[in-house]
Design a protein around this motif. Structure first.
Motif, PDB file in Angstrom:
ATOM      1  N   MET A 156       0.845  -1.192   0.000  1.00 36.94           N
ATOM      2  CA  MET A 156       0.000   0.000   0.000  1.00 36.94           C
ATOM      3  C   MET A 156       0.884   1.247   0.000  1.00 36.94           C
ATOM      4  O   MET A 156       1.824   1.363   0.763  1.00 36.94           O
ATOM      5  CB  MET A 156      -0.912   0.013   1.226  1.00 36.94           C
ATOM      6  N   THR A 157       0.578   2.157  -0.885  1.00 33.33           N
ATOM      7  CA  THR A 157       1.322   3.410  -0.953  1.00 33.33           C
ATOM      8  C   THR A 157       0.995   4.272   0.259  1.00 33.33           C
ATOM      9  O   THR A 157      -0.164   4.437   0.639  1.00 33.33           O
ATOM     10  CB  THR A 157       0.964   4.179  -2.236  1.00 33.33           C
ATOM     11  N   ARG A 158       2.018   4.829   0.852  1.00 33.32           N
ATOM     12  CA  ARG A 158       1.830   5.719   1.995  1.00 33.32           C
ATOM     13  C   ARG A 158       1.227   7.039   1.503  1.00 33.32           C
ATOM     14  O   ARG A 158       1.767   7.680   0.582  1.00 33.32           O
ATOM     15  CB  ARG A 158       3.176   5.957   2.674  1.00 33.32           C
ATOM     16  N   LYS A 159       0.105   7.456   2.114  1.00 35.27           N
ATOM     17  CA  LYS A 159      -0.612   8.640   1.646  1.00 35.27           C
ATOM     18  C   LYS A 159      -0.140   9.878   2.402  1.00 35.27           C
ATOM     19  O   LYS A 159      -0.682  10.256   3.445  1.00 35.27           O
ATOM     20  CB  LYS A 159      -2.120   8.442   1.824  1.00 35.27           C
ATOM     21  N   LEU A 160       0.877  10.518   1.835  1.00 33.31           N
ATOM     22  CA  LEU A 160       1.450  11.703   2.476  1.00 33.31           C
ATOM     23  C   LEU A 160       0.476  12.876   2.485  1.00 33.31           C
ATOM     24  O   LEU A 160       0.554  13.743   3.343  1.00 33.31           O
ATOM     25  CB  LEU A 160       2.744  12.108   1.758  1.00 33.31           C
ATOM     26  N   PHE A 161      -0.483  12.877   1.526  1.00 34.10           N
ATOM     27  CA  PHE A 161      -1.429  13.993   1.453  1.00 34.10           C
ATOM     28  C   PHE A 161      -2.398  14.002   2.630  1.00 34.10           C
ATOM     29  O   PHE A 161      -3.043  15.019   2.903  1.00 34.10           O
ATOM     30  CB  PHE A 161      -2.205  13.978   0.127  1.00 34.10           C
ATOM     31  N   HIS A 162      -2.505  12.884   3.329  1.00 41.56           N
ATOM     32  CA  HIS A 162      -3.300  12.850   4.545  1.00 41.56           C
ATOM     33  C   HIS A 162      -2.466  13.183   5.779  1.00 41.56           C
ATOM     34  O   HIS A 162      -2.985  13.717   6.760  1.00 41.56           O
ATOM     35  CB  HIS A 162      -3.947  11.482   4.735  1.00 41.56           C
ATOM     36  N   GLU A 163      -1.176  12.893   5.726  1.00 38.83           N
ATOM     37  CA  GLU A 163      -0.287  13.169   6.857  1.00 38.83           C
ATOM     38  C   GLU A 163       0.066  14.658   6.928  1.00 38.83           C
ATOM     39  O   GLU A 163       0.136  15.228   8.013  1.00 38.83           O
ATOM     40  CB  GLU A 163       0.987  12.332   6.734  1.00 38.83           C
ATOM     41  N   ASN A 164       0.312  15.260   5.779  1.00 36.60           N
ATOM     42  CA  ASN A 164       0.662  16.681   5.726  1.00 36.60           C
ATOM     43  C   ASN A 164       0.118  17.270   4.433  1.00 36.60           C
ATOM     44  O   ASN A 164       0.710  17.113   3.370  1.00 36.60           O
ATOM     45  CB  ASN A 164       2.174  16.884   5.798  1.00 36.60           C
ATOM     46  N   VAL A 165      -1.026  17.934   4.531  1.00 31.42           N
ATOM     47  CA  VAL A 165      -1.707  18.434   3.342  1.00 31.42           C
ATOM     48  C   VAL A 165      -0.922  19.555   2.669  1.00 31.42           C
ATOM     49  O   VAL A 165      -1.152  19.869   1.500  1.00 31.42           O
ATOM     50  CB  VAL A 165      -3.127  18.902   3.721  1.00 31.42           C
ATOM     51  N   TYR A 166       0.044  20.148   3.397  1.00 27.60           N
ATOM     52  CA  TYR A 166       0.818  21.265   2.843  1.00 27.60           C
ATOM     53  C   TYR A 166       2.135  20.808   2.202  1.00 27.60           C
ATOM     54  O   TYR A 166       2.930  21.636   1.755  1.00 27.60           O
ATOM     55  CB  TYR A 166       1.115  22.289   3.931  1.00 27.60           C
ATOM     56  N   LEU A 167       2.355  19.514   2.144  1.00 25.28           N
ATOM     57  CA  LEU A 167       3.583  18.984   1.555  1.00 25.28           C
ATOM     58  C   LEU A 167       3.578  19.201   0.042  1.00 25.28           C
ATOM     59  O   LEU A 167       2.721  18.688  -0.663  1.00 25.28           O
ATOM     60  CB  LEU A 167       3.704  17.486   1.876  1.00 25.28           C
ATOM     61  N   LYS A 168       4.562  19.960  -0.430  1.00 21.03           N
ATOM     62  CA  LYS A 168       4.627  20.285  -1.862  1.00 21.03           C
ATOM     63  C   LYS A 168       5.645  19.425  -2.602  1.00 21.03           C
ATOM     64  O   LYS A 168       5.484  19.134  -3.784  1.00 21.03           O
ATOM     65  CB  LYS A 168       4.977  21.766  -2.050  1.00 21.03           C
ATOM     66  N   GLU A 169       6.733  19.054  -1.924  1.00 26.14           N
ATOM     67  CA  GLU A 169       7.800  18.254  -2.531  1.00 26.14           C
ATOM     68  C   GLU A 169       8.135  17.075  -1.626  1.00 26.14           C
ATOM     69  O   GLU A 169       8.047  17.175  -0.396  1.00 26.14           O
ATOM     70  CB  GLU A 169       9.049  19.115  -2.761  1.00 26.14           C
ATOM     71  N   PHE A 170       8.515  15.974  -2.242  1.00 30.90           N
ATOM     72  CA  PHE A 170       8.870  14.785  -1.474  1.00 30.90           C
ATOM     73  C   PHE A 170       9.742  13.875  -2.337  1.00 30.90           C
ATOM     74  O   PHE A 170       9.852  14.077  -3.557  1.00 30.90           O
ATOM     75  CB  PHE A 170       7.617  14.041  -1.003  1.00 30.90           C
ATOM     76  N   THR A 171      10.336  12.894  -1.716  1.00 34.91           N
ATOM     77  CA  THR A 171      11.150  11.912  -2.427  1.00 34.91           C
ATOM     78  C   THR A 171      10.507  10.541  -2.276  1.00 34.91           C
ATOM     79  O   THR A 171      10.049  10.182  -1.183  1.00 34.91           O
ATOM     80  CB  THR A 171      12.584  11.889  -1.877  1.00 34.91           C
ATOM     81  N   ALA A 172      10.488   9.793  -3.354  1.00 31.21           N
ATOM     82  CA  ALA A 172       9.837   8.483  -3.315  1.00 31.21           C
ATOM     83  C   ALA A 172      10.593   7.489  -4.188  1.00 31.21           C
ATOM     84  O   ALA A 172      11.393   7.869  -5.059  1.00 31.21           O
ATOM     85  CB  ALA A 172       8.391   8.603  -3.799  1.00 31.21           C
ATOM     86  N   ASN A 173      10.326   6.217  -3.941  1.00 32.87           N
ATOM     87  CA  ASN A 173      10.835   5.143  -4.779  1.00 32.87           C
ATOM     88  C   ASN A 173       9.700   4.609  -5.653  1.00 32.87           C
ATOM     89  O   ASN A 173       8.568   4.455  -5.184  1.00 32.87           O
ATOM     90  CB  ASN A 173      11.393   4.002  -3.920  1.00 32.87           C
ATOM     91  N   ILE A 174      10.022   4.332  -6.887  1.00 33.60           N
ATOM     92  CA  ILE A 174       9.032   3.783  -7.811  1.00 33.60           C
ATOM     93  C   ILE A 174       9.030   2.264  -7.662  1.00 33.60           C
ATOM     94  O   ILE A 174      10.016   1.599  -7.952  1.00 33.60           O
ATOM     95  CB  ILE A 174       9.333   4.196  -9.256  1.00 33.60           C
ATOM     96  N   LEU A 175       7.908   1.738  -7.194  1.00 27.98           N
ATOM     97  CA  LEU A 175       7.819   0.302  -6.943  1.00 27.98           C
ATOM     98  C   LEU A 175       7.421  -0.475  -8.181  1.00 27.98           C
ATOM     99  O   LEU A 175       7.813  -1.643  -8.338  1.00 27.98           O
ATOM    100  CB  LEU A 175       6.783   0.036  -5.834  1.00 27.98           C
ATOM    101  N   LYS A 176       6.636   0.143  -9.053  1.00 34.01           N
ATOM    102  CA  LYS A 176       6.116  -0.603 -10.203  1.00 34.01           C
ATOM    103  C   LYS A 176       5.852   0.355 -11.352  1.00 34.01           C
ATOM    104  O   LYS A 176       5.391   1.485 -11.149  1.00 34.01           O
ATOM    105  CB  LYS A 176       4.834  -1.339  -9.799  1.00 34.01           C
TER     106      LYS A 176
END
Length: 400
Positions: free
Chosen positions: A1-21
């Motif tokens: 399950m993808t972690r939903k950062l938009f629920h943790e911090n609605v003001y997050l504009k930039e982030f780093t992620a790994n592409i799983l698929k």
């Protein structure tokens, strides 16, 4: 399950992620990340846009608990990818969505009207409420209360209550899911199940403005704007009101009454003009009838006009053939088009639609009609006079 950062911090504009698929289909790439701040389309709220590395995100959706980010290019690398959402778009959606919560709460508190539909479009936002009719006074009261919620700058919280706590909450509507139920609380003013994004304070919504409403299948659809959208709406309306007030030399507060007066005067003038035109056409018909060529008992009026309104030409033909034993062969032309109308009195048996069919190719014309009247137009202006002469000759041959 993808972690939903938009629920943790609605003001997050930039982030780093790994592409799983990565899944490719019909020239598009569907990326699944280990975590994302991109909100997927759902619950009446549109999806976010932005960038995953070098890839522009065109669409985001959730399917079977998986969030897919659709791009037109493959990513350059799969790990530690810098991502950025289109913040202007996101914040606009946050303003409109929380504004909808506040407006829906106001409708329910004031008139016990439930919200049964919500659409957040690119220009306007609508809600459907259970009111068969809504008056301007009701709209003003709802709008005022919703804006009081904004100006009080109430705190907005997200809750994940257990079943026992959920039972005690005064929910405005029941949740659509049975697990991981997320409730948006507006400082004890409103409790609503929702998976969307909202500001943390109601003051960030800005102005809430109802634009208009209409009755649809026993309910009322209300169109409104919030925040920056409401400000833009006010900008163009204020500009136009000022322009109209200057044009009419009246105060901005008096524009409506001035326009109503002008519309009334214009309606009266149009009626006078129609009456004068009809009187003129009566006179014109009498003159043409008096000067008509006669073939036996039949009078034939053949006339070409420059830039005569075709509706007036048709009325002229109608008045001419209201007399017995009359044939009207009329034409008009402007810079681009030639038009003709063939008509006859009811007591004659000349088939005007057949005549028109024979003549219309001479002006590259199209049209049709019936035995009594036929009409149409074409682009061969030079042949208009010849077309009417030929029609005259054909009628003369039938009469003789």
């Amino acid at each position: 399950m993808t972690r939903k950062l938009f629920h943790e911090n609605v003001y997050l504009k930039e982030f780093t992620a790994n592409i799983l698929k990565i899944r490719e289909k019909e020239g598009k790439y569907y990326l699944v990340l280990d975590q994302t701040a991109f909100y997927p389309e759902g619950g009446g709220q549109p999806h976010d846009l932005g960038w995953i590395g070098n890839c522009e995100v065109a669409y985001v959706f959730e399917e079977n608990g998986q969030i897919y980010h659709v791009t037109h290019l493959p990513p350059e690398k799969p790990d530690h990818v810098k991502c950025r959402i289109d913040w202007n778009r996101r914040f606009d959606h946050m303003q409109q969505h929380l504004g909808q919560h506040l407006l829906s709460a106001a409708f329910e508190k004031l008139f016990d009207a439930k919200t049964v539909g919500f659409h957040l479009g690119t220009e306007y936002v609508t809600i459907d409420v259970t009111l068969e009719e809504m008056s301007p006074m009701q709209a003003e009261k709802v709008e005022y209360l919703a804006n009081q919620f904004v100006m009080n700058n109430l705190q907005v919280k997200q809750l994940y209550p257990d079943a026992e706590t959920l039972e005690k909450l005064p929910l405005r509507k029941p949740p659509k899911v049975k697990e991981n139920i997320r409730i948006i609380e507006v400082d004890q003013v409103d409790y609503s199940p929702c998976g969307g994004t909202h500001p943390s304070q109601t003051g960030e919504v800005g102005l809430i403005k109802i634009r208009k409403w209409e009755k649809i299948r026993g309910i009322t659809r209300v169109e409104f704007l919030c925040g920056n959208r409401a400000l833009k709406d006010y900008h163009w309306k204020n500009h136009q009101i000022n322009a109209i007030s200057n044009l009419l030399s009246v105060k901005d507060m008096d524009v409506q009454s001035a326009v109503e007066r002008i519309c009334s005067e214009n309606h009266s003038l149009k009626k006078d003009i129609r009456n004068l035109k009809e009187q003129f056409i009566d006179y014109e018909a009498a003159m043409l009838h008096g000067d008509a060529e006669t073939l036996g008992p039949v009078k034939i009026i053949r006339k070409i006009f420059d830039q005569k309104d075709f509706a007036e030409l048709r009325l002229l033909a109608t008045k001419l053939v209201s007399q017995p034993n009359v044939v009207a062969l009329l034409g008009t032309k402007d810079e681009n088009k030639a038009q003709i109308i063939f008509s006859r009195s009811k007591d004659l048996e000349i088939p005007m639609h057949h005549l028109f069919k024979e003549i219309s190719p001479m002006i590259n014309g199209k049209g049709g009609g019936n035995p009594q009247i036929a009409q149409g137009g074409g682009n061969n202006l030079e042949n208009l006079e010849k077309a009417l002469e030929t029609a005259y000759s054909m009628i003369a041959e039938q009469i003789s």
